[in-house]
Design a protein around this motif. Structure first.
Motif, PDB file in Angstrom:
ATOM      1  N   LYS A   1       0.557   1.727  -3.906  1.00  0.00           N
ATOM      2  CA  LYS A   1      -0.181   2.992  -3.935  1.00  0.00           C
ATOM      3  C   LYS A   1       0.735   4.209  -3.859  1.00  0.00           C
ATOM      4  O   LYS A   1       0.641   5.109  -4.678  1.00  0.00           O
ATOM      5  CB  LYS A   1      -1.208   3.028  -2.803  1.00  0.00           C
ATOM      6  N   SER A   2       1.619   4.247  -2.863  1.00  0.00           N
ATOM      7  CA  SER A   2       2.500   5.408  -2.732  1.00  0.00           C
ATOM      8  C   SER A   2       3.794   5.005  -2.038  1.00  0.00           C
ATOM      9  O   SER A   2       3.824   4.040  -1.274  1.00  0.00           O
ATOM     10  CB  SER A   2       1.811   6.534  -1.954  1.00  0.00           C
ATOM     11  N   LEU A   3       4.844   5.760  -2.311  1.00  0.00           N
ATOM     12  CA  LEU A   3       6.127   5.483  -1.678  1.00  0.00           C
ATOM     13  C   LEU A   3       6.228   6.146  -0.312  1.00  0.00           C
ATOM     14  O   LEU A   3       6.746   5.556   0.632  1.00  0.00           O
ATOM     15  CB  LEU A   3       7.270   5.967  -2.573  1.00  0.00           C
ATOM     16  N   VAL A   4       5.779   7.377  -0.230  1.00  0.00           N
ATOM     17  CA  VAL A   4       5.902   8.077   1.048  1.00  0.00           C
ATOM     18  C   VAL A   4       4.723   9.016   1.246  1.00  0.00           C
ATOM     19  O   VAL A   4       4.229   9.626   0.294  1.00  0.00           O
ATOM     20  CB  VAL A   4       7.242   8.840   1.092  1.00  0.00           C
ATOM     21  N   GLY A   5       4.238   9.074   2.489  1.00  0.00           N
ATOM     22  CA  GLY A   5       3.181  10.007   2.853  1.00  0.00           C
ATOM     23  C   GLY A   5       3.646  10.842   4.027  1.00  0.00           C
ATOM     24  O   GLY A   5       4.099  10.299   5.043  1.00  0.00           O
ATOM     25  N   ILE A   6       3.579  12.173   3.882  1.00  0.00           N
ATOM     26  CA  ILE A   6       4.093  13.075   4.922  1.00  0.00           C
ATOM     27  C   ILE A   6       3.037  14.117   5.283  1.00  0.00           C
ATOM     28  O   ILE A   6       2.070  14.322   4.544  1.00  0.00           O
ATOM     29  CB  ILE A   6       5.385  13.780   4.454  1.00  0.00           C
ATOM     30  N   ASN A   7       3.267  14.785   6.426  1.00  0.00           N
ATOM     31  CA  ASN A   7       2.348  15.825   6.897  1.00  0.00           C
ATOM     32  C   ASN A   7       3.028  17.182   6.730  1.00  0.00           C
ATOM     33  O   ASN A   7       3.881  17.554   7.534  1.00  0.00           O
ATOM     34  CB  ASN A   7       1.990  15.582   8.363  1.00  0.00           C
ATOM     35  N   SER A   8       2.641  17.892   5.690  1.00  0.00           N
ATOM     36  CA  SER A   8       3.315  19.159   5.400  1.00  0.00           C
ATOM     37  C   SER A   8       3.061  20.202   6.486  1.00  0.00           C
ATOM     38  O   SER A   8       3.925  21.053   6.743  1.00  0.00           O
ATOM     39  CB  SER A   8       2.882  19.691   4.027  1.00  0.00           C
ATOM     40  N   ASN A   9       1.914  20.131   7.159  1.00  0.00           N
ATOM     41  CA  ASN A   9       1.625  21.136   8.194  1.00  0.00           C
ATOM     42  C   ASN A   9       2.484  20.964   9.446  1.00  0.00           C
ATOM     43  O   ASN A   9       2.577  21.866  10.273  1.00  0.00           O
ATOM     44  CB  ASN A   9       0.132  21.128   8.556  1.00  0.00           C
ATOM     45  N   TYR A  10       3.153  19.822   9.580  1.00  0.00           N
ATOM     46  CA  TYR A  10       4.094  19.618  10.677  1.00  0.00           C
ATOM     47  C   TYR A  10       5.548  19.763  10.216  1.00  0.00           C
ATOM     48  O   TYR A  10       6.476  19.513  10.990  1.00  0.00           O
ATOM     49  CB  TYR A  10       3.884  18.252  11.325  1.00  0.00           C
ATOM     50  N   GLY A  11       5.743  20.137   8.957  1.00  0.00           N
ATOM     51  CA  GLY A  11       7.086  20.365   8.447  1.00  0.00           C
ATOM     52  C   GLY A  11       7.826  19.119   8.004  1.00  0.00           C
ATOM     53  O   GLY A  11       9.051  19.153   7.820  1.00  0.00           O
ATOM     54  N   ASP A  12       7.118  17.994   7.815  1.00  0.00           N
ATOM     55  CA  ASP A  12       7.765  16.771   7.352  1.00  0.00           C
ATOM     56  C   ASP A  12       8.446  16.992   5.998  1.00  0.00           C
ATOM     57  O   ASP A  12       7.982  17.797   5.178  1.00  0.00           O
ATOM     58  CB  ASP A  12       6.742  15.643   7.170  1.00  0.00           C
ATOM     59  N   THR A  13       9.519  16.236   5.752  1.00  0.00           N
ATOM     60  CA  THR A  13      10.157  16.254   4.435  1.00  0.00           C
ATOM     61  C   THR A  13      10.383  14.826   3.961  1.00  0.00           C
ATOM     62  O   THR A  13      10.565  13.909   4.770  1.00  0.00           O
ATOM     63  CB  THR A  13      11.506  16.988   4.453  1.00  0.00           C
ATOM     64  N   ALA A  14      10.377  14.647   2.645  1.00  0.00           N
ATOM     65  CA  ALA A  14      10.703  13.361   2.023  1.00  0.00           C
ATOM     66  C   ALA A  14      11.660  13.639   0.871  1.00  0.00           C
ATOM     67  O   ALA A  14      11.339  14.411  -0.030  1.00  0.00           O
ATOM     68  CB  ALA A  14       9.445  12.663   1.518  1.00  0.00           C
TER      69      ALA A  14
ATOM     70  N   GLY B   1       0.837  -1.189   0.000  1.00  0.00           N
ATOM     71  CA  GLY B   1       0.000   0.000   0.000  1.00  0.00           C
ATOM     72  C   GLY B   1       0.877   1.246   0.000  1.00  0.00           C
ATOM     73  O   GLY B   1       1.015   1.939  -0.987  1.00  0.00           O
ATOM     74  N   LYS B   2       1.525   1.507   1.144  1.00  0.00           N
ATOM     75  CA  LYS B   2       2.443   2.649   1.280  1.00  0.00           C
ATOM     76  C   LYS B   2       3.778   2.121   1.786  1.00  0.00           C
ATOM     77  O   LYS B   2       3.814   1.309   2.704  1.00  0.00           O
ATOM     78  CB  LYS B   2       1.883   3.667   2.273  1.00  0.00           C
ATOM     79  N   LEU B   3       4.876   2.590   1.209  1.00  0.00           N
ATOM     80  CA  LEU B   3       6.186   2.159   1.690  1.00  0.00           C
ATOM     81  C   LEU B   3       6.494   2.798   3.038  1.00  0.00           C
ATOM     82  O   LEU B   3       6.874   2.113   3.989  1.00  0.00           O
ATOM     83  CB  LEU B   3       7.272   2.494   0.669  1.00  0.00           C
TER      84      LEU B   3
END
Length: 277
Positions: A212-225, A183-185
């Motif tokens: 489905k996706s390689l990475v899912g992040i939360n931009s509102n918490y400042g996550d980076t990929a 599903g998600k890596l």
């Protein structure tokens, strides 16, 4: 792999033809060698490595706690008894629980795998393989922004949802890894009761559809990929999303997707960092 160009010549004697063929083959070989040497790493389409053959198998009915280094010698471990689940129920125990700074290496997690591996702080997973992911393959739970989680080599397949669940703080680096049927890596937790800024690095990874996706992040918490040298196999229609951005929360609500694709700030990669074959 590109086709060789064929040059048609008139017949001017066997010796001349032999010399011409030898020269042509020499040039072709040199051209091919040069092409391999100059091919950008991000565009490589190297063959996916073979999965290892376990050296033996062992049932695990109680979580194995690891401090220091645990080398499994490529033995397969599978859950039994209270650890015999392989569904998506939240809150399952892990087969391996790693203390802060611990290393787990040369291990195959078979089926059922419960909730795989838990890291309570910084940890290293080296040459660890999941033949059929249970709830998650591994969860990273350190509370310090300096926590560092490293996944080096290995692979996972059969993940109905997530392969790596990133609940804690710090930085996760996944390299030399392969994943298929998932599903998600990697998913930065989108609705944990305590949320953190998380950084994720994927490099030199082979991805085989479906997924489905390689990475899912939360931009509102400042996550980076940050993604580089990603090779996707069997997805010519490009359905697998490399990076998806969400608006996370700390109240348990389902996070809302707010965007996907490279943006230079949160999803850090370019088209040349991903190849398809």
């Amino acid at each position: 792999m590109s086709e060789r160009a064929h040059t048609h010549r008139r017949r001017n004697g066997k010796r001349r033809m032999a010399a011409a063929l030898t020269a042509a083959l020499g040039l072709t070989g040199a051209a091919l060698a040069t092409n391999v040497m100059l091919q950008p790493a991000g565009a490589a389409t190297a063959a996916v490595a073979e999965w290892p053959t376990p050296s033996g198998s062992e049932g695990v009915s109680k979580t194995i706690e690891v401090s220091g280094t645990y080398d499994g010698g490529l033995k397969e471990f599978y859950g039994e008894g209270d650890l015999g689940g392989d569904g998506q129920e939240e809150g399952q125990d892990a087969l391996f629980e790693l203390a802060d700074g611990a290393t787990l290496k040369n291990v195959v997690l078979g089926s059922p795998a419960a909730d795989g591996v838990h890291c309570s702080g910084s940890c290293t997973l080296e040459n660890v393989w999941w033949t059929d992911v249970g709830e998650d393959a591994a969860s990273f739970k350190g509370k310090s922004s300096s926590s560092a989680y490293t996944v080096s080599g290995g692979g996972a397949k059969g993940a109905e949802d997530k392969v790596f669940q990133f609940n804690g703080a710090g930085k996760l680096t996944v390299s030399g890894f392969q994943v298929e049927d998932f599903g998600k890596l990697v998913r930065s937790c989108g609705n944990c009761s305590t949320m953190y800024k998380r950084d994720i690095v994927l490099k030199d990874v082979d991805v085989t559809a479906p997924g489905k996706s390689l990475v899912g992040i939360n931009s509102n918490y400042g996550d980076t990929a940050t993604l580089s040298s990603i090779r996707i196999h069997g997805d010519s229609s490009k359905k697998i999303e490399p990076c998806v951005r969400y608006e996370g929360n700390d109240d348990g609500d389902e996070p809302e997707e707010v965007g996907s694709g490279p943006d230079g700030t949160y999803c850090r990669y370019s088209e040349s960092d991903i190849s398809y074959s």
